[in-house]
Design a protein around this motif. Sequence first.
Motif, PDB file in Angstrom:
ATOM      1  N   MET A   1       0.834  -1.203   0.000  1.00 50.09           N
ATOM      2  CA  MET A   1       0.000   0.000   0.000  1.00 50.09           C
ATOM      3  C   MET A   1       0.871   1.256   0.000  1.00 50.09           C
ATOM      4  O   MET A   1       0.562   2.254  -0.663  1.00 50.09           O
ATOM      5  CB  MET A   1      -0.926  -0.023   1.215  1.00 50.09           C
ATOM      6  N   ILE A   2       1.949   1.221   0.762  1.00 49.42           N
ATOM      7  CA  ILE A   2       2.864   2.360   0.812  1.00 49.42           C
ATOM      8  C   ILE A   2       3.494   2.592  -0.547  1.00 49.42           C
ATOM      9  O   ILE A   2       3.682   3.739  -0.987  1.00 49.42           O
ATOM     10  CB  ILE A   2       3.942   2.120   1.890  1.00 49.42           C
ATOM     11  N   VAL A   3       3.825   1.502  -1.265  1.00 50.76           N
ATOM     12  CA  VAL A   3       4.429   1.625  -2.595  1.00 50.76           C
ATOM     13  C   VAL A   3       3.453   2.315  -3.541  1.00 50.76           C
ATOM     14  O   VAL A   3       3.835   3.208  -4.319  1.00 50.76           O
ATOM     15  CB  VAL A   3       4.841   0.234  -3.119  1.00 50.76           C
ATOM     16  N   PHE A   4       2.182   1.944  -3.503  1.00 52.79           N
ATOM     17  CA  PHE A   4       1.204   2.581  -4.371  1.00 52.79           C
ATOM     18  C   PHE A   4       0.998   4.050  -3.989  1.00 52.79           C
ATOM     19  O   PHE A   4       0.765   4.894  -4.845  1.00 52.79           O
ATOM     20  CB  PHE A   4      -0.125   1.821  -4.295  1.00 52.79           C
ATOM     21  N   TRP A   5       1.072   4.332  -2.687  1.00 53.15           N
ATOM     22  CA  TRP A   5       0.823   5.692  -2.222  1.00 53.15           C
ATOM     23  C   TRP A   5       1.917   6.646  -2.706  1.00 53.15           C
ATOM     24  O   TRP A   5       1.639   7.789  -3.102  1.00 53.15           O
ATOM     25  CB  TRP A   5       0.740   5.687  -0.703  1.00 53.15           C
ATOM     26  N   PHE A   6       3.161   6.184  -2.675  1.00 51.83           N
ATOM     27  CA  PHE A   6       4.300   7.029  -3.072  1.00 51.83           C
ATOM     28  C   PHE A   6       4.878   6.586  -4.420  1.00 51.83           C
ATOM     29  O   PHE A   6       6.077   6.765  -4.665  1.00 51.83           O
ATOM     30  CB  PHE A   6       5.391   6.975  -2.000  1.00 51.83           C
ATOM     31  N   LYS A   7       4.046   6.035  -5.267  1.00 53.67           N
ATOM     32  CA  LYS A   7       4.534   5.522  -6.544  1.00 53.67           C
ATOM     33  C   LYS A   7       5.132   6.630  -7.405  1.00 53.67           C
ATOM     34  O   LYS A   7       6.185   6.449  -8.025  1.00 53.67           O
ATOM     35  CB  LYS A   7       3.391   4.831  -7.288  1.00 53.67           C
ATOM     36  N   THR A   8       4.495   7.785  -7.453  1.00 58.77           N
ATOM     37  CA  THR A   8       4.990   8.880  -8.290  1.00 58.77           C
ATOM     38  C   THR A   8       6.347   9.354  -7.817  1.00 58.77           C
ATOM     39  O   THR A   8       7.263   9.598  -8.628  1.00 58.77           O
ATOM     40  CB  THR A   8       3.984  10.041  -8.267  1.00 58.77           C
ATOM     41  N   GLN A   9       6.526   9.506  -6.506  1.00 59.99           N
ATOM     42  CA  GLN A   9       7.815   9.953  -5.993  1.00 59.99           C
ATOM     43  C   GLN A   9       8.899   8.912  -6.204  1.00 59.99           C
ATOM     44  O   GLN A   9      10.042   9.242  -6.535  1.00 59.99           O
ATOM     45  CB  GLN A   9       7.691  10.288  -4.497  1.00 59.99           C
ATOM     46  N   LEU A  10       8.548   7.631  -5.998  1.00 56.06           N
ATOM     47  CA  LEU A  10       9.552   6.577  -6.179  1.00 56.06           C
ATOM     48  C   LEU A  10       9.977   6.446  -7.622  1.00 56.06           C
ATOM     49  O   LEU A  10      11.113   6.055  -7.918  1.00 56.06           O
ATOM     50  CB  LEU A  10       8.993   5.245  -5.675  1.00 56.06           C
ATOM     51  N   LEU A  11       9.082   6.768  -8.549  1.00 57.07           N
ATOM     52  CA  LEU A  11       9.404   6.633  -9.961  1.00 57.07           C
ATOM     53  C   LEU A  11      10.471   7.622 -10.407  1.00 57.07           C
ATOM     54  O   LEU A  11      11.216   7.360 -11.353  1.00 57.07           O
ATOM     55  CB  LEU A  11       8.133   6.828 -10.795  1.00 57.07           C
ATOM     56  N   THR A  12      10.572   8.751  -9.706  1.00 64.71           N
ATOM     57  CA  THR A  12      11.552   9.770 -10.093  1.00 64.71           C
ATOM     58  C   THR A  12      12.915   9.564  -9.435  1.00 64.71           C
ATOM     59  O   THR A  12      13.877  10.243  -9.799  1.00 64.71           O
ATOM     60  CB  THR A  12      11.017  11.158  -9.705  1.00 64.71           C
ATOM     61  N   LEU A  13      13.016   8.673  -8.480  1.00 66.74           N
ATOM     62  CA  LEU A  13      14.275   8.445  -7.761  1.00 66.74           C
ATOM     63  C   LEU A  13      15.087   7.340  -8.428  1.00 66.74           C
ATOM     64  O   LEU A  13      14.562   6.266  -8.740  1.00 66.74           O
ATOM     65  CB  LEU A  13      13.995   8.082  -6.305  1.00 66.74           C
ATOM     66  N   TYR A  14      16.368   7.619  -8.634  1.00 68.99           N
ATOM     67  CA  TYR A  14      17.310   6.639  -9.190  1.00 68.99           C
ATOM     68  C   TYR A  14      16.782   6.035 -10.496  1.00 68.99           C
ATOM     69  O   TYR A  14      16.902   4.824 -10.726  1.00 68.99           O
ATOM     70  CB  TYR A  14      17.592   5.526  -8.172  1.00 68.99           C
ATOM     71  N   HIS A  15      16.197   6.891 -11.332  1.00 68.63           N
ATOM     72  CA  HIS A  15      15.709   6.482 -12.658  1.00 68.63           C
ATOM     73  C   HIS A  15      14.688   5.331 -12.577  1.00 68.63           C
ATOM     74  O   HIS A  15      14.620   4.493 -13.470  1.00 68.63           O
ATOM     75  CB  HIS A  15      16.881   6.063 -13.557  1.00 68.63           C
ATOM     76  N   LEU A  19      11.711   2.113  -7.364  1.00 73.09           N
ATOM     77  CA  LEU A  19      10.367   1.543  -7.481  1.00 73.09           C
ATOM     78  C   LEU A  19      10.434   0.073  -7.878  1.00 73.09           C
ATOM     79  O   LEU A  19       9.671  -0.759  -7.367  1.00 73.09           O
ATOM     80  CB  LEU A  19       9.560   2.336  -8.510  1.00 73.09           C
ATOM     81  N   THR A  20      11.364  -0.244  -8.772  1.00 72.53           N
ATOM     82  CA  THR A  20      11.542  -1.642  -9.176  1.00 72.53           C
ATOM     83  C   THR A  20      11.957  -2.509  -7.993  1.00 72.53           C
ATOM     84  O   THR A  20      11.447  -3.626  -7.812  1.00 72.53           O
ATOM     85  CB  THR A  20      12.585  -1.744 -10.294  1.00 72.53           C
ATOM     86  N   MET A  21      12.870  -2.007  -7.180  1.00 69.19           N
ATOM     87  CA  MET A  21      13.296  -2.763  -6.003  1.00 69.19           C
ATOM     88  C   MET A  21      12.148  -2.931  -5.017  1.00 69.19           C
ATOM     89  O   MET A  21      12.018  -3.978  -4.365  1.00 69.19           O
ATOM     90  CB  MET A  21      14.477  -2.060  -5.333  1.00 69.19           C
ATOM     91  N   CYS A  22      11.298  -1.910  -4.903  1.00 67.54           N
ATOM     92  CA  CYS A  22      10.128  -2.033  -4.020  1.00 67.54           C
ATOM     93  C   CYS A  22       9.180  -3.113  -4.523  1.00 67.54           C
ATOM     94  O   CYS A  22       8.627  -3.888  -3.733  1.00 67.54           O
ATOM     95  CB  CYS A  22       9.410  -0.696  -3.926  1.00 67.54           C
ATOM     96  N   TYR A  23       8.994  -3.161  -5.848  1.00 68.75           N
ATOM     97  CA  TYR A  23       8.160  -4.216  -6.414  1.00 68.75           C
ATOM     98  C   TYR A  23       8.751  -5.599  -6.138  1.00 68.75           C
ATOM     99  O   TYR A  23       8.030  -6.546  -5.803  1.00 68.75           O
ATOM    100  CB  TYR A  23       7.996  -4.001  -7.920  1.00 68.75           C
ATOM    101  N   ILE A  24      10.057  -5.717  -6.293  1.00 67.49           N
ATOM    102  CA  ILE A  24      10.724  -6.993  -6.013  1.00 67.49           C
ATOM    103  C   ILE A  24      10.539  -7.379  -4.553  1.00 67.49           C
ATOM    104  O   ILE A  24      10.279  -8.544  -4.216  1.00 67.49           O
ATOM    105  CB  ILE A  24      12.216  -6.907  -6.384  1.00 67.49           C
ATOM    106  N   LEU A  25      10.643  -6.397  -3.654  1.00 69.26           N
ATOM    107  CA  LEU A  25      10.460  -6.671  -2.234  1.00 69.26           C
ATOM    108  C   LEU A  25       9.031  -7.117  -1.944  1.00 69.26           C
ATOM    109  O   LEU A  25       8.810  -8.069  -1.174  1.00 69.26           O
ATOM    110  CB  LEU A  25      10.796  -5.412  -1.430  1.00 69.26           C
ATOM    111  N   VAL A  26       8.063  -6.464  -2.567  1.00 72.65           N
ATOM    112  CA  VAL A  26       6.665  -6.832  -2.359  1.00 72.65           C
ATOM    113  C   VAL A  26       6.402  -8.252  -2.856  1.00 72.65           C
ATOM    114  O   VAL A  26       5.733  -9.057  -2.184  1.00 72.65           O
ATOM    115  CB  VAL A  26       5.733  -5.827  -3.052  1.00 72.65           C
ATOM    116  N   ILE A  27       6.942  -8.580  -4.028  1.00 73.36           N
ATOM    117  CA  ILE A  27       6.746  -9.925  -4.582  1.00 73.36           C
ATOM    118  C   ILE A  27       7.415 -10.975  -3.701  1.00 73.36           C
ATOM    119  O   ILE A  27       6.869 -12.063  -3.470  1.00 73.36           O
ATOM    120  CB  ILE A  27       7.287  -9.984  -6.024  1.00 73.36           C
ATOM    121  N   THR A  28       8.606 -10.651  -3.177  1.00 75.54           N
ATOM    122  CA  THR A  28       9.300 -11.593  -2.291  1.00 75.54           C
ATOM    123  C   THR A  28       8.503 -11.835  -1.017  1.00 75.54           C
ATOM    124  O   THR A  28       8.350 -12.979  -0.564  1.00 75.54           O
ATOM    125  CB  THR A  28      10.692 -11.050  -1.937  1.00 75.54           C
TER     126      THR A  28
END
Length: 470
Positions: A1-15, A19-28
């Motif tokens: 839920m936190i990833v979806f909430w801050f998705k726009t901000q995470l998308l601009t960080l480190y290219h 956000l990709t690492m957050c998705y990997i963490l969620v899937i794990t």
Amino acid sequence: MIVFWFKTQLLTLYHGWLLTMCYILVITIANIANLASTATAITIQRDWIVVVAGEDRSKLADMNATIRRIDQLTNILAPMAVGQIMTFGSPMIGCGFISGWNLMSMCVEYLLLWKVYQKTPTLALKCSKVEESELKQLNAKKDNDMKPAEGVQLIVEKDVSGFEPQQEKEVGCAARVAEPFITFRDGWVAYYNQPVFLAGMGLAFLYMTVLGFDCITTGYAYTQGLSGSVLSLLMGASAVTGIMGTVAFTWLRRKCGLIRTGLISGVAQFACLILCAISVFMPGSPMDLTVSPFVDISARLFKSEPLPTIASPGGEPELALATGMPNVLNGSTTPAHSGPEMSPEPVPLISVSLLFAGVIAARVGLWSFDLTVTQLLQENVVESERGIINGVQNSMNYLLDLLHFIMVILAPNPEAFGLLVLISVSFVAMGHIMYFRFAQKSLGKQLFACCTPDPKAVSDSSLPGNTSTV
């Protein structure tokens, strides 16, 4: 839920890598949760329920059927609730609802499990190794004198010396690394040596199929002109027939016995799936093995060829459907790109109608057969090995399920779906042949008897002094 909430901000960080690492963490985390859920299901549905039911096999069958009915109902209500929330709310609200519901249900679940544990003192007892050795010696002697009768607890034959305490010795680093692999091998060996091995393999083979209401069959139904509303009705009918299968299981078991119930259920399921095999050759079936599933993909990836276009009535080019099927997702049978010179022809629904009729009707036999094999594993596996054997059984189920996804990857186009249907029916047939072999070895000439006395009575009268417990 936190990833979806801050998705726009995470998308601009480190290219976007954060956000990709957050998705990997969620899937794990989801995979770990799924693993824990599987372990809990094995513990409750394959071990605790046996202890709670005691020696009453009829009670065990009723409890298994009740649990399966609850699973069927939750599988219907959960997608409906979440779908409505996401439709009329937002994905964020849906994510919050799922998170809150899981937290609340987890607390309720653990509270109920604690109450069951408190009210069933036998759950806190463990069978000692000496007692297990004595039980295995008794069953080894009995198996030398007679065939195992239906309803009699069968315990795997193993060397009793395996339970003798071994001298402690230092374990090297290599032995520690190899220990998980040795445990894995020993689990599969123990599974192979079980008297219900063929029954378990027969159930696993039923997972190698596209004849279910998953994303694969749903996608095929869309290409054949079925709308979402029609599919939802078909899924509801499938759930209803699944519940009917649990009712049929309890009735057949009382009338014909447990092993014969599995045989009758398998015949019923296979007979219904014959409709699916027939649907492949009926009008409206897109089966065409001359169409390569990778032609379009290779052309667009490596040759950079543009997608085929056709002229629309407004004069603007539009993309054609890759499969050549009409656009009838909303229930219309008129081709999406029919020009004035093309007369709209309705898509024959005979093939897809027979397909889903067979799939829905087969759920009665499928769930009855599943409950039969489940109870066979519960009754015939010694207590100390229930976790191992049921874990290996789940692994076999997931392995065959994975193979069916690989099969779809190799033939993803609708023109090849008919071939996948025929392969699925073949695997179901092989699974039931394995179960028939198990039933024949267990009952012998009594397999085709019309009726049988109560299994508990057979166990008490035919084998005096039997100390094995269910």
